[in-house]
Motif scaffolding. Structure first.
Motif, mmCIF file in Angstrom:
data_model
loop_
_atom_site.group_PDB
_atom_site.id
_atom_site.type_symbol
_atom_site.label_atom_id
_atom_site.label_comp_id
_atom_site.label_asym_id
_atom_site.label_seq_id
_atom_site.Cartn_x
_atom_site.Cartn_y
_atom_site.Cartn_z
ATOM 1 N N TYR A 247 -6.490 21.945 -9.599
ATOM 2 C CA TYR A 247 -5.818 20.825 -10.282
ATOM 3 C C TYR A 247 -4.355 21.165 -10.555
ATOM 4 O O TYR A 247 -3.453 20.356 -10.318
ATOM 5 C CB TYR A 247 -6.561 20.531 -11.593
ATOM 6 C CG TYR A 247 -5.947 19.414 -12.402
ATOM 7 C CD1 TYR A 247 -6.031 18.085 -11.984
ATOM 8 C CD2 TYR A 247 -5.269 19.681 -13.590
ATOM 9 C CE1 TYR A 247 -5.464 17.071 -12.726
ATOM 10 C CE2 TYR A 247 -4.698 18.674 -14.336
ATOM 11 C CZ TYR A 247 -4.801 17.371 -13.894
ATOM 12 O OH TYR A 247 -4.223 16.371 -14.634
ATOM 13 N N MET A 248 -4.117 22.397 -11.029
ATOM 14 C CA MET A 248 -2.745 22.838 -11.326
ATOM 15 C C MET A 248 -1.879 22.865 -10.083
ATOM 16 O O MET A 248 -0.709 22.480 -10.114
ATOM 17 C CB MET A 248 -2.777 24.247 -11.931
ATOM 18 C CG MET A 248 -2.798 24.266 -13.432
ATOM 19 S SD MET A 248 -3.084 25.938 -14.047
ATOM 20 C CE MET A 248 -1.720 26.828 -13.347
ATOM 21 N N LEU A 249 -2.460 23.305 -8.981
ATOM 22 C CA LEU A 249 -1.720 23.369 -7.714
ATOM 23 C C LEU A 249 -1.303 21.977 -7.270
ATOM 24 O O LEU A 249 -0.140 21.734 -6.922
ATOM 25 C CB LEU A 249 -2.594 24.030 -6.640
ATOM 26 C CG LEU A 249 -1.993 24.129 -5.236
ATOM 27 C CD1 LEU A 249 -0.778 25.035 -5.249
ATOM 28 C CD2 LEU A 249 -3.006 24.655 -4.243
ATOM 29 N N PHE A 250 -2.245 21.049 -7.335
ATOM 30 C CA PHE A 250 -1.978 19.665 -6.924
ATOM 31 C C PHE A 250 -0.872 19.040 -7.785
ATOM 32 O O PHE A 250 0.087 18.463 -7.278
ATOM 33 C CB PHE A 250 -3.274 18.853 -7.037
ATOM 34 C CG PHE A 250 -3.126 17.416 -6.617
ATOM 35 C CD1 PHE A 250 -2.835 17.085 -5.306
ATOM 36 C CD2 PHE A 250 -3.266 16.391 -7.553
ATOM 37 C CE1 PHE A 250 -2.684 15.751 -4.922
ATOM 38 C CE2 PHE A 250 -3.113 15.066 -7.186
ATOM 39 C CZ PHE A 250 -2.814 14.745 -5.858
ATOM 40 N N ILE A 251 -1.004 19.203 -9.111
ATOM 41 C CA ILE A 251 -0.025 18.632 -10.048
ATOM 42 C C ILE A 251 1.352 19.291 -9.872
ATOM 43 O O ILE A 251 2.390 18.624 -9.847
ATOM 44 C CB ILE A 251 -0.514 18.801 -11.513
ATOM 45 C CG1 ILE A 251 -1.735 17.915 -11.770
ATOM 46 C CG2 ILE A 251 0.587 18.485 -12.517
ATOM 47 C CD1 ILE A 251 -1.482 16.426 -11.785
ATOM 48 N N GLY A 252 1.349 20.630 -9.716
ATOM 49 C CA GLY A 252 2.613 21.372 -9.558
ATOM 50 C C GLY A 252 3.377 20.948 -8.321
ATOM 51 O O GLY A 252 4.588 20.713 -8.368
ATOM 52 N N VAL A 253 2.660 20.835 -7.188
ATOM 53 C CA VAL A 253 3.314 20.449 -5.925
ATOM 54 C C VAL A 253 3.832 19.012 -6.010
ATOM 55 O O VAL A 253 4.941 18.705 -5.554
ATOM 56 C CB VAL A 253 2.333 20.628 -4.735
ATOM 57 C CG1 VAL A 253 2.901 20.026 -3.469
ATOM 58 C CG2 VAL A 253 2.046 22.103 -4.514
ATOM 59 N N LEU A 254 3.032 18.131 -6.613
ATOM 60 C CA LEU A 254 3.469 16.726 -6.777
ATOM 61 C C LEU A 254 4.718 16.629 -7.653
ATOM 62 O O LEU A 254 5.647 15.882 -7.347
ATOM 63 C CB LEU A 254 2.352 15.904 -7.414
ATOM 64 C CG LEU A 254 1.449 15.109 -6.470
ATOM 65 C CD1 LEU A 254 0.515 14.228 -7.286
ATOM 66 C CD2 LEU A 254 2.245 14.230 -5.514
ATOM 67 N N THR A 255 4.744 17.387 -8.744
ATOM 68 C CA THR A 255 5.907 17.390 -9.648
ATOM 69 C C THR A 255 7.142 17.882 -8.913
ATOM 70 O O THR A 255 8.235 17.311 -9.037
ATOM 71 C CB THR A 255 5.635 18.291 -10.875
ATOM 72 O OG1 THR A 255 4.420 17.882 -11.479
ATOM 73 C CG2 THR A 255 6.755 18.213 -11.876
ATOM 74 N N MET A 285 4.429 26.567 -11.425
ATOM 75 C CA MET A 285 3.044 26.164 -11.720
ATOM 76 C C MET A 285 2.150 26.321 -10.501
ATOM 77 O O MET A 285 1.018 26.793 -10.591
ATOM 78 C CB MET A 285 3.011 24.694 -12.168
ATOM 79 C CG MET A 285 3.375 24.500 -13.615
ATOM 80 S SD MET A 285 2.012 24.974 -14.671
ATOM 81 C CE MET A 285 2.527 24.292 -16.207
ATOM 82 N N SER A 286 2.675 25.898 -9.346
ATOM 83 C CA SER A 286 1.836 25.918 -8.144
ATOM 84 C C SER A 286 1.560 27.345 -7.656
ATOM 85 O O SER A 286 0.446 27.636 -7.230
ATOM 86 C CB SER A 286 2.448 25.065 -7.027
ATOM 87 O OG SER A 286 3.826 25.217 -6.982
ATOM 88 N N ILE A 287 2.576 28.229 -7.756
ATOM 89 C CA ILE A 287 2.316 29.614 -7.312
ATOM 90 C C ILE A 287 1.409 30.322 -8.317
ATOM 91 O O ILE A 287 0.592 31.177 -7.959
ATOM 92 C CB ILE A 287 3.630 30.412 -7.071
ATOM 93 C CG1 ILE A 287 3.355 31.696 -6.278
ATOM 94 C CG2 ILE A 287 4.359 30.720 -8.337
ATOM 95 C CD1 ILE A 287 2.841 31.496 -4.881
ATOM 96 N N LEU A 288 1.501 29.938 -9.594
ATOM 97 C CA LEU A 288 0.611 30.465 -10.624
ATOM 98 C C LEU A 288 -0.826 30.012 -10.352
ATOM 99 O O LEU A 288 -1.777 30.772 -10.518
ATOM 100 C CB LEU A 288 1.079 29.946 -11.996
ATOM 101 C CG LEU A 288 0.401 30.462 -13.251
ATOM 102 C CD1 LEU A 288 0.524 31.972 -13.348
ATOM 103 C CD2 LEU A 288 1.001 29.828 -14.480
ATOM 104 N N ALA A 289 -0.957 28.759 -9.898
ATOM 105 C CA ALA A 289 -2.277 28.219 -9.566
ATOM 106 C C ALA A 289 -2.901 28.934 -8.368
ATOM 107 O O ALA A 289 -4.118 28.931 -8.199
ATOM 108 C CB ALA A 289 -2.166 26.727 -9.277
ATOM 109 N N MET A 290 -2.050 29.524 -7.537
ATOM 110 C CA MET A 290 -2.573 30.261 -6.375
ATOM 111 C C MET A 290 -2.915 31.707 -6.736
ATOM 112 O O MET A 290 -3.250 32.510 -5.862
ATOM 113 C CB MET A 290 -1.547 30.213 -5.239
ATOM 114 C CG MET A 290 -1.450 28.820 -4.643
ATOM 115 S SD MET A 290 -0.007 28.593 -3.623
ATOM 116 C CE MET A 290 -0.398 29.605 -2.250
ATOM 117 N N GLY A 291 -2.785 32.036 -8.030
ATOM 118 C CA GLY A 291 -3.232 33.357 -8.490
ATOM 119 C C GLY A 291 -2.158 34.414 -8.555
ATOM 120 O O GLY A 291 -2.421 35.537 -8.982
ATOM 121 N N SER A 292 -0.923 34.091 -8.159
ATOM 122 C CA SER A 292 0.141 35.112 -8.150
ATOM 123 C C SER A 292 0.996 34.983 -9.408
ATOM 124 O O SER A 292 2.098 34.443 -9.369
ATOM 125 C CB SER A 292 1.017 34.951 -6.909
ATOM 126 O OG SER A 292 0.238 34.938 -5.760
#
Length: 576
Positions: A247-255, A285-292
Motif C-alpha cells: 500500500y505504501m509503495l503504491f501511494i508513494g509512487v502515485l504521490t 516512502m516508496s523505497i522505504l516500502a521496498m524494505g530499504s
C-alpha cells in the motif's frame, strides 16, 4: 539590537550542538553503539513516570543535520526578516519547532513521540499564519486540521499499545512483529506518517503551507515537519507487514508522479519547490516500502541539504523582486544576482541527480535498487517517469528565472548585496556538493552490489536528459501550440489542481458544508422559518395588538357607531 543578538546566539548554539552531535554520531556508527537513557521524572508508590531517550547513529546524525540547517536558517533570517518588528517571536517559534523535532527524533516511546509530533503541528500552525492575512489563516487551518488526523492515529496507536503494558515500542518490535495488535499499531503509525509527510490523499496542505515566511519553508520542507513521518516509519520499518508495504509503495509512487506532473504546470516559485518536496517524499516512502530503510534515510539527509538551499535562493529572489513569486515575471537573473543563481543552479542539479552532487548518490542508488527489484511494470515506469518530470520542472524553473527574458520592472535594484543571506547560502552550498559522497561512505561502508545490463544502468541518465530537454523546450516555446494545448491544465483544472485532491480533502471539508449552510440559512432561517417563525409571529401579533389598541382607544365612538348600525339593521328587518 536585541533581535540581532538573539539570531546570532541561536545560530552559534545550534551550530556547535550540530557539530558535537555529528562527531558523536560518527563514533556511534563506527562502534555500532545504541544507547537508551531513562530518566525517572516521578515515582509514586508502584507507578513511575520515565522519560526515555534513544541515541544511536541514526538519531544523532539526523539531529545534527536538523540543527545545522536550523542554524543556517536562523542566520539567514537575521537579514530576511530584518524589517519585522516581532523578529524575537519569530526566532523563538523556530527554536520551539526545532526542539519539538529533537523530542520526536530521540524518543523510543510513543507518548514522548506524540509530544514532539503535536509540538510540530501546533508551532507549524503559528508559523504558517505568521503573516496575518486571510490566505495565511486558511493555509494554517488546512495544515493544522490535516495534521490533526495524524495525531488522532497516533493516539489510537498509543491506546492499542496498552495491550503490551508499556509504550516503549522499541522493546517489542523484533519478537512481536507478527502479533495482530502490532500489525494494527503499524497501520495506524503508517496513516499518521502519511498525513505528516503529505502523501495522497493528504497532500493538499503542503503547497498551502507556503504562506509561511521563506526561512520557515526552508526549515519545514527540508528536515523537520514533512520528514517526521518518514523518520517515524524508518523506526517502525521492522514491524510493517507485506500488505502495508504494498500500500505504501503504491501511494508513494502515485504521490511522486502527481507532484512531478503538478509542478510542471505551476507558476508560483515557492509552490514549485514545495511540489518538488512532495515528489521526493514520495520517493522516500516508496523505497522505504521496498524494505530499504537505509536508502530512505540517506536520501532524507541529502534531500534536506539541497532543499534548504533551494528555498534560501528562492527567498533571496523574492526579496529582491519586491515580494514577487511568479516565475513569469523573473528571467535573466544570472546577470543581476550571479551568486544566488549559482547556488540555485547547483541545488537544482543536485535535486535532478547530477553526478557527484548530493542528490546523485542517494537518488541514483535508489533508482538502481528499483531496477534490481521485482516490481511490476506500472510501478517501474512511474518511478522513472517521475524522475524525468523532476528534471523537467527543474529546467523549466531555471529557464524562467535564471535565463530567458527579464520581465520585471524596467526600474529595479536587483543585486547580490544581502551578504548575511549569501553567507548562509554559501555555507549550505559546500554541504550540497560534498555531503552526498561523504555520507555514502559513512552509511554504506561496504559497497552495494548492483548488477544491471548497460541499458538499464544508463536509463536513469537518459530519462534525466530527456526530461531536462523537454522542460527547456516547452519553456522556450511558451507561446507555441504546446503551451496553448495545455491551457486547460494551466488554469488548474487537473494537473495544477493536484488531481482534484483539494476538492476531496479541503473543499469537501470546508467549501461544500459552507455552501450548504449558506443555502440553509438563506432558504430556511431567513425564508420559510422566518415567515412561520419569529418575524412572522411578531408581525401577526403586532397587527392584532394594533387592532385591539384601536378598539380600546376609540371604544365610545365604536360603541355608538355599532349601536347606530344595529338600529339600522333592525329597521331594515322591520321594513322587510
Amino acid at each position: 539590537m536585541f533581535s540581532i543578538s538573539i539570531c546570532l546566539v541561536g545560530f552559534f548554539c545550534l551550530l556547535i550542538f550540530s557539530l558535537t552531535l555529528f562527531v558523536f554520531s560518527l563514533n556511534f556508527l563506527l562502534m555500532d553503539l545504541t544507547l537508551i537513557i531513562e530518566w525517572e521524572l516521578l515515582s509514586l508508590n508502584s507507578n513511575s513516570l520515565v522519560m526515555s531517550m534513544l541515541l544511536d547513529w541514526m538519531s544523532l546524525m539526523f539531529m545534527s543535520f536538523v540543527l545545522f540547517i536550523s542554524s543556517m536558517v536562523i542566520f539567514y533570517s537575521k537579514e530576511y526578516m530584518e524589517g519585522d518588528l516581532n523578529i524575537n517571536r519569530f526566532i523563538m517559534l523556530v527554536l520551539m519547532f526545532v526542539f519539538s523535532m529533537m523530542l520526536l527524533i530521540i524518543s523510543p516511546n510513543l507518548i514522548s513521540i506524540l509530544l514532539g509530533w503535536d509540538g510540530l503541528g501546533l508551532v507549524s500552525y503559528c508559523l504558517v499564519i505568521y503573516y496575518q492575512n486571510v490566505k495565511s489563516y486558511n493555509a494554517g487551518m488546512i495544515t493544522a486540521l490535516m495534521n490533526r488526523i495524524g495525531d488522532v492515529m497516533l493516539l489510537l496507536a498509543i491506546a492499542w499499545m496498552l495491550n503490551f503494558g508499556s509504550w516503549n515500542y522499541i522493546y517489542y518490535m523484533d519478537f512481536m512483529k507478527n502479533d495482530f495488535y502490532m500489525q494494527i499499531i503499524s497501520i495506524l503509525v503508517m496513516l499518521a506518517a502519511m498525513t505528516k509527510s503529505a502523501q495522497i490523499p493528504f497532500s493538499s496542505w503542503l503547497p498551502a503551507a507556503m504562506a509561511a515566511p521563506t526561512p520557515v519553508s526552508a526549515l519545514v520542507h527540508s528536515s523537520t515537519l514533512v520528514t517526521a513521518g518518514v523518520y517515524l516509519l524508518i523506526r517502525f520499518s521492522v514491524v510493517l507487514s507485506e500488505l502495508v508495504h504494498m500500500y505504501m509503495l503504491f501511494i508513494g509512487v502515485l504521490t511522486m508522479f502527481m507532484a512531478g506532473l503538478g509542478a510542471n504546470f505551476e507558476f508560483d516559485l515557492k509552490k514549485i519547490i514545495a511540489l518538488s518536496t512532495l515528489s521526493q517524499l514520495g520517493l522516500m516512502m516508496s523505497i522505504l516500502a521496498m524494505g530499504s530503510y537505509k536508502f530512505a534515510f540517506f536520501h532524507l539527509l541529502t534531500h534536506a541539504m539541497f532543499k534548504a538551499l533551494l528555498f534560501m535562493c528562492a527567498g533571496c529572489m523574492i526579496h529582491n523582486l519586491s515580494d514577487t513569486q511568479d516565475i513569469r515575471l523573473m528571467g535573466n537573473l544570472m546577470v543581476h544576482m550571479p551568486l544566488t543563481c549559482m547556488s540555485m543552479n547547483i541545488s537544482n542539479l543536485a535535486l535532478c541527480g547530477m553526478p557527484f552532487l548530493a542528490g546523485f548518490y542517494s537518488k541514483d542508488l535508489i533508482l538502481e535498487q528499483v531496477s534490481m527489484s521485482n516490481l511490476n511494470m506500472l510501478m517501474y515506469m512511474l518511478f522513472f517517469l517521475s524522475t524525468g518530470l523532476t528534471v523537467c520542472y527543474s529546467f523549466r524553473l531555471c529557464y524562467y528565472s535564471i535565463t530567458g527574458d527579464f520581465n520585471f520592472f524596467t526600474l529595479h535594484s536587483l543585486n547580490d548585496s544581502g551578504w548575511v543571506m549569501l553567507k548562509g547560502m554559501l555555507m549550505m552550498l559546500f554541504f550540497v556538493i560534498f555531503s552526498g559522497s561523504s555520507l555514502s561512505w559513512l552509511i554504506f561502508p561496504t559497497p552495494c552490489m548492483i548488477c544491471l545490463p548497460l541499458m538499464m544502468k544508463l536509463m536513469t541518465l537518459m530519462v534525466s536528459l530527456v526530461g531536462g530537454w523537454l522542460g527547456y523546450e516547452i519553456s522556450k516555446f511558451s507561446i507555441s501550440w504546446v503551451s496553448k494545448s495545455l491551457l486547460f491544465y494551466n488554469y488548474g483544472f487537473f494537473m495544477g489542481f493536484m488531481w482534484f485532491l483539494p476538492n476531496i480533502s479541503t473543499f469537501f471539508i470546508n467549501y461544500f458544508p459552507l455552501m450548504l449552510s449558506y443555502q440553509l440559512f438563506k432558504n430556511f432561517d431567513q425564508g420559510w422559518n422566518e415567515y412561520f417563525g419569529g418575524q412572522g409571529i411578531y408581525e401577526k401579533l403586532m397587527k392584532n395588538s394594533m387592532s385591539f389598541q384601536f378598539f380600546q382607544n376609540n371604544n365610545m365612538k365604536i360603541f355608538l357607531i355599532l349601536m347606530v348600525i344595529w338600529v339600522m339593521f333592525l329597521f331594515i328587518l322591520c321594513i322587510i
